[in-house]
Design an enzyme around this catalytic site. Structure first.
Site: not given
Ligand code: UDP
Length: 327
Positions: A140, A285
Site C-alpha cells: 500500500y 505490515g
C-alpha cells in the site's frame, strides 16, 4: 472554480465534497461505488465508473470545465495490500497514470493527491516530518510512494502542479452526524471499536500487544476528517498561486500518538459501554508508531486543525455510529 473529486462518494472524498460545496466551489464526482455510497453525495453530479476508464474521463473533461482534480480513489488496506499487491499497484499506481495522461491532454494541471503516512515505513524518530526517509514496508505504502514519484516527474517534465497530502489516521465524522465512516467490510480501529460498543459487533481484536510501545499496542496519530478537508482546500488554493512544475508533499496529523488500548479506553469512556477485547496476533505490515509533524502544512498552507482532541474525534464518530446502529 470546479473540482473533479475522484472517489468522491467514499469516506474522505464525500466529506471533501460537502466542504467544497459549503465554500460555493463547483464539484463533479467520479466514483465506481465499490466502497463509496451514492447517498453520501446526493445532489452532486456523480459519474459512476472507474476513474481510469478513458471514455468516462474524456466525457467528464469535455462536459465540465475542470480546474483541478482531488484524487481520493484508492485501495487503502495495509493488510490486504500484503496479500494482494496486484490490486494495489493496479488501482493506486497504474490507474493514476491513466488519469494524469488524460489530465495532460485536457490541460488540467492541478492535482491534490491523497497520500499516506505509510510512505515512511517504520519511522526512525518519534515525530515524522517530510524530511524523514521514505521507506514503505507494505505494498500500500509503496504504491502511494510510486504515485508521488510519478507526480514529481510529471511536474518537472510536463508542468503538472501537484500536492501530495500524507494522511496519518483519518477518523471522525460530520459534526451534525450527517456523514461518517462506512466501510464494508470495516477494518479501521475507531469505527470497529464503536460498532462493538453500539452492539453491532461482538467485540474487538487488538492486533499485536508486544510492540515496543509503553502498553505494547500500536500508536497512531488520529486526524479529524473535517481537518483533512480543510487542508485539501488550502492545498488547492496554494497550488493555484504557484507557477507550473510545482510538486510538494505535506504531512497531515496532530502530532500526538494514541495506542490501540488508549483509543479503546477513550471510546469506552465516551460511550459508557463495556467492550469485549481480545489480544490477537500482529497484523501484517503494521509499523509500531506513526505520529506526524505537520508544521509544514501549518506554515506553508496556513492549515489550522480545529478538532485535534481524540475525545472530539471519537465523540463525532460515536454520534454517527449511533445513527447507523439506530440507537
Ligand atoms: N487495529 C486493531 N484491531 C482492529 C483494527 C485495527 O488492533 O480490529 C489496530 C491496527 O493494527 C493499527 C491501529 O489499530 O495498529 C490502526 O489501524 P487502522 O486500520 O485503523 O489504521 P491504519 O493505521 O492501518 O491506517
Amino acid at each position: 472554480m470546479k473540482v473533479l473529486v475522484l472517489g468522491g462518494a467514499g469516506y474522505i472524498g464525500s466529506h471533501m465534497v460537502t466542504y467544497l460545496q459549503a465554500q460555493n466551489i463547483g464539484v463533479v464526482v467520479i466514483d465506481d461505488l465499490s466502497t463509496g455510497f451514492s447517498d453520501s453525495v446526493a445532489g452532486v453530479p456523480l459519474y459512476q465508473g472507474d476513474f481510469a476508464n478513458q471514455e468516462l474521463l474524456q466525457q467528464v473533461f469535455k462536459e465540465h470545465q475542470i480546474d483541478a482534480v482531488m484524487h481520493f480513489a484508492a485501495s487503502s488496506q495495509v493488510g490486504e495490500s500484503v496479500l494482494n499487491p496486484e490490486k494495489y499497484y493496479s488501482n493506486n499506481l497504474c490507474k493514476t497514470q491513466v488519469l494524469l495522461n488524460i489530465m495532460r491532454q485536457h490541460q488540467v494541471i492541478n492535482i491534490v493527491f491523497s497520500s499516506t503516512a505509510a510512505v515512511y515505513g517504520s519511522p526512525e524518530q518519534a515525530l515524522i516530518d517530510e524530511q524523514h526517509p521514505v521507506t514503505p514496508i507494505n505494498p500500500y505504502g509503496r504504491s502511494k510512494l510510486a504515485v508521488e514519484w510519478m507526480l514529481q516527474d510529471y511536474a518537472s517534465a510536463y508542468g503538472i502542479k501537484a500536492v501530495c497530502l500524507r494522511y496519518f489516521n483519518a477518523a471522525g465524522a460530520a459534526i451534525d452526524a450527517s456523514n461518517g465512516e462506512r466501510h464494508d467490510p470495516e477494518t479501521h480501529l475507531i469505527p470497529l471499536v464503536l460498532q462493538a460498543l453500539s452492539g453491532r459487533r461482538h467485540g474487538i481484536k487488538v492486533f499485536g500487544t508486544d510492540y515496543a510501545t509503553p502498553d505494547g499496542t500500536c500508536i497512531r496519530d488520529y486526524i479529524h476528517i473535517l481537518d483533512l478537508a480543510q487542508a485539501h482546500l488550502l492545498a488547492l488554493n496554494w497550488l493555484l498561486t504557484q507557477s507550473s512544475c510545482t510538486y510538494r508533499a505535506f504531512n497531515l496529523g496532530n502530532g500526538a500518538g494514541f495506542s490501540v488500548c488508549q483509543v479503546i479506553a477513550t471510546a469506552k469512556e465516551i460511550t459508557g459501554q463495556q467492550l469485549n477485547e481480545e489480544a490477537s496476533a500482529r497484523r501484517m505490515g503494521d509499523p509500531a508508531v506513526l505520529v506526524a509533524s505537520a508544521e509544514q502544512a501549518k506554515q506553508v498552507l496556513g492549515w489550522k486543525p480545529q478538532y485535534t482532541q481524540l475525545q472530539e474525534i471519537i465523540a463525532h464518530a460515536w454520534a454517527w455510529e449511533q445513527k447507523l446502529a439506530g440507537l
